[in-house]
Write an enzyme that holds these catalytic residues in place. Structure first.
Site, short mmCIF file in Angstrom:
data_model
loop_
_atom_site.label_atom_id
_atom_site.label_comp_id
_atom_site.label_asym_id
_atom_site.label_seq_id
_atom_site.Cartn_x
_atom_site.Cartn_y
_atom_site.Cartn_z
N SER A 119 13.60 -63.55 18.75
CA SER A 119 13.64 -64.86 18.11
C SER A 119 12.64 -65.01 16.96
O SER A 119 12.10 -66.08 16.72
CB SER A 119 13.46 -65.98 19.14
OG SER A 119 14.51 -65.96 20.08
N GLU A 175 19.24 -54.52 25.49
CA GLU A 175 20.67 -54.72 25.77
C GLU A 175 21.31 -53.42 26.25
O GLU A 175 22.24 -53.42 27.05
CB GLU A 175 21.37 -55.29 24.53
CG GLU A 175 21.01 -56.77 24.33
CD GLU A 175 20.96 -57.23 22.88
OE1 GLU A 175 21.51 -56.55 22.00
OE2 GLU A 175 20.34 -58.30 22.64
N HIS A 198 16.96 -50.27 23.28
CA HIS A 198 17.03 -51.74 23.17
C HIS A 198 17.34 -52.32 24.56
O HIS A 198 18.08 -51.73 25.34
CB HIS A 198 18.12 -52.16 22.17
CG HIS A 198 18.03 -53.61 21.81
ND1 HIS A 198 18.54 -54.59 22.63
CD2 HIS A 198 17.43 -54.24 20.77
CE1 HIS A 198 18.27 -55.78 22.08
NE2 HIS A 198 17.61 -55.59 20.95
N ASN A 219 18.45 -56.05 13.04
CA ASN A 219 19.36 -55.44 14.03
C ASN A 219 20.59 -56.34 14.08
O ASN A 219 20.54 -57.42 14.66
CB ASN A 219 18.67 -55.37 15.40
CG ASN A 219 19.62 -54.90 16.48
OD1 ASN A 219 20.76 -54.48 16.20
ND2 ASN A 219 19.18 -54.95 17.73
N GLU A 238 9.73 -56.01 22.45
CA GLU A 238 10.75 -57.06 22.49
C GLU A 238 10.81 -57.65 23.90
O GLU A 238 11.54 -57.12 24.76
CB GLU A 238 12.13 -56.48 22.13
CG GLU A 238 12.25 -56.01 20.70
CD GLU A 238 13.68 -56.17 20.18
OE1 GLU A 238 13.81 -56.64 19.04
OE2 GLU A 238 14.64 -55.86 20.91
N LYS A 291 23.23 -55.90 15.62
CA LYS A 291 23.96 -55.83 16.91
C LYS A 291 25.45 -55.66 16.63
O LYS A 291 25.82 -55.10 15.62
CB LYS A 291 23.61 -57.03 17.79
CG LYS A 291 22.08 -57.23 17.90
CD LYS A 291 21.65 -58.17 18.98
CE LYS A 291 20.12 -58.24 19.00
NZ LYS A 291 19.60 -59.05 20.09
N GLY A 322 17.24 -63.64 21.51
CA GLY A 322 18.42 -64.50 21.36
C GLY A 322 18.28 -65.84 22.06
O GLY A 322 19.26 -66.56 22.22
#
Ligand code: 13P
Length: 251
Positions: free
Chosen positions: A213, A100, A98, A8, A169, A10, A175
């Site tokens: 991660s 985010e 996701h 991904n 996730e 991003k 991250g």
């Protein structure tokens, strides 16, 4: 089952950087891939990916994925990209829900379920993301949160649920360099597998991949867990050597 390693990217990349990354991937990929491989890239670069993949035999086996998809089929939805548009570029996967997008764009469980529906309707495999925040984990709500998120997608998609890829996730691992331990991740994956099994006879075929991660050093131990069927890779997917190591750990 064949594992899936999906990058991904991003909101990262440029024409120049993408070409360098994809060429480096192409030159490092084994001729027979040990697993399914996909890159979920920013939509403006789909045509670039397509052209490079057409000219580079080693990239032919790398699937294209989107990072989001509209919940609507077409029309006055400024800024959205529809499932059929993704299909025009031979998109094989689309990430939906996701964290985010849930966090910064207010995406609800119902919206995520509708996005998965749009993807499935055109034969794109939605990579449905679920995961708890640190506060939710510390409050002992992990199972409840991920089950609620998955339940909405099951409810909207009925028997088609066996066609999704599910990504666990944990938000606190994204991250941050803080990975869920293989045992922590496996525990949640087993919960999700059981929930799928209550909805479809084909739950054992659904890939449940881990993201947060994941890197070259920890991939093998995560991927060795019985219910971890691959990885959704952020930062490490932007470095060809790291992404290639994760792919080889998935054999
Ligand atoms: P990182 O691998 O950078 O933690 O990102 C994970 C992720 O969000 C993949 O979708």
């Amino acid at each position: 089952m064949t594992k899936l390693i999906a990058g991904n990217w991003k909101m990262n990349g440029s024409l120049t950087a993408n070409e360098a990354l994809l060429r480096a991937l192409a030159s490092g990929l084994p001729q027979a891939l040990p697993c399914d491989v996909a890159v979920c890239i920013p939509a403006p670069y789909f045509a670039q990916f397509q052209a490079l993949a057409a000219a580079t035999p080693a990239l032919a086996a790398v699937a294209l994925g989107a990072q989001d998809i509209s919940s609507q089929p077409a029309g006055a939805f400024t800024g959205e990209v529809s499932a059929t548009m993704l299909k025009d570029f031979a998109c094989r996967y689309a990430i939906v829900g996701h964290s985010e997008r849930r966090q910064y764009h207010g995406e609800t469980d119902a919206l995520v379920a509708a996005k998965a529906q749009q993807a499935l309707a055109v034969g794109i495999t939605p990579i449905v993301c679920v995961g708890e925040t640190l506060a939710e984990r510390e409050a002992g709500q992990t199972t409840e949160v991920v089950k609620r998120q998955l339940a909405a997608v099951i409810q909207a998609n009925g028997h088609c649920i066996s066609e999704i890829v599910l990504a666990y996730e944990p938000v606190w691992a994204i991250g941050t360099g803080k990975t869920a331990s293989p045992e922590e991740a496996q525990t949640v994956h087993a919960v999700l597998r059981a929930q799928l099994a209550a909805a479809t006879a084909h739950a054992s075929r659904v890939k449940i991949i881990y993201g947060g991660s994941m890197n070259a050093a920890n991939a093998a131990s995560l991927l060795a867990q019985p219910d971890i069927d691959g990885g959704l890779i952020g930062g490490a997917a932007l470095k060809a050597a790291d992404f290639l190591s994760i792919i080889s750990a998935a054999s």
